[in-house]
Design an enzyme around this catalytic site. Sequence first.
Site, PDB file in Angstrom:
ATOM      1  CE  LYS A 100      -4.180  -1.835   0.274  1.00 21.36           C
ATOM      2  NZ  LYS A 100      -5.201  -1.646  -0.768  1.00 21.36           N
ATOM      3  CD  GLU A 122     -10.260   3.907   0.570  1.00 20.16           C
ATOM      4  OE1 GLU A 122      -9.401   3.147   0.080  1.00 20.16           O
ATOM      5  OE2 GLU A 122     -10.311   5.124   0.297  1.00 20.16           O
ATOM      6  CB  SER A 383      -0.078  -8.052  -1.280  1.00 19.15           C
ATOM      7  OG  SER A 383      -0.995  -8.816  -0.511  1.00 19.15           O
TER       8      SER A 383
END
Length: 397
Positions: A100, A122, A383
């Site tokens: 991210k 969010e 990830s």
Amino acid sequence: MTTGVLATRPGVMEDPGERGRFGEYGGLYVPESLVAACREVEAAFREARTDPAFRESLAESLALHVGRPTPLTPARRLSAELGVTLLLKREDLAHTGSHKINNVLGQALLALRMGRERLIAETGAGQHGVAVATAAAVLGLPATVFMGERDVERQELNVFRMRMLGTEVVPVGTGSRTLKDATSEAMRHWVAATEEAYYCVGSVIGPNPYPWMVREFQRVIGDEARGQCAGALPAAVPDYVVACVGGGSNAAGTFAGFVDTTARLVGVEAEGGAGAARGSLGVLHGFRSLFLQDDHGQITEAHSIAAGLDYPGVGPEHAHLRDLGRARYVTVSDEEVVDAAVRLARTEGIVPALESAHAVAWVIRAARTGELPPGATVLLTLSGRGDKDISTLKELV
């Protein structure tokens, strides 16, 4: 290098143009009050992505604050057990613990370039929220993160991390109290604050230009992995490229590096949140894509053991890749995910995020059933790391 390279269809994983369309998906379905804001973000991004100074600043930030490039790790013991060659692209080793941060740093630098004074975001699993909080602290920006109450409860560690970094976390109690509702609340908040706030979307979802922009900021994963595979594999390109998919940013970034090769692209969704595998055409959160819906076209609740994958739809570019047949989307169950997380931990010493464990689960199943041929080479994007999921795993393992 031409080995393994395939002539791809024009426009696949390229600039979607002013309409922001990937085939019939994408677009700009927002209230009139947000159209100008989205257009402004698009114009700023188009300018920034060709500006050498911006690109240099982002590259420096990714090196200093993320630790890029992340390594490509051979999963030797698990590979031997499965009869395939499995390579892990280690986004779990990025600062903050997931992919991210790649996208967030890009968008946060864009927000500064646009003169915005704070960040809105969010989050579901909390990893995007932690990345936003980290970037905000690094760049000296206040931030507000909206998070469903259910996710606040099951991701307590990430909520604390965000608050420790100085970010305001706003629990959302409407609807399913998960990522869908947090996204809706963040967009409502942005409507009243477009002049001074920047909305930092966490995945390849939302109105144009976000799906394209987020994919481009995450492309660093695929570009790095492409070069690393060239040095690690005799054929230079893996037979399969696999990643988990919720909204789908880590998969989009990974696929972008291999879409013009012979590699087969596989996105792995949660059995209870399979927008690409089981969704139908609809509109939500400003974009047109595939969503879980009832017979009346109402969005239905998604479920996943992984908080980051319980989104009822999929990014528009993934829907387009599915329609083209360039990527395949499959599902795995919660039970398979937990088993895969344990197996990776005990063979490779890596505790993956439950999101990432979806991809691992499919590789294990596909190798067992023969869907993955013996000797196949597989690149899997890991990830995120599993620290945030320890409380969930403690109850199940």
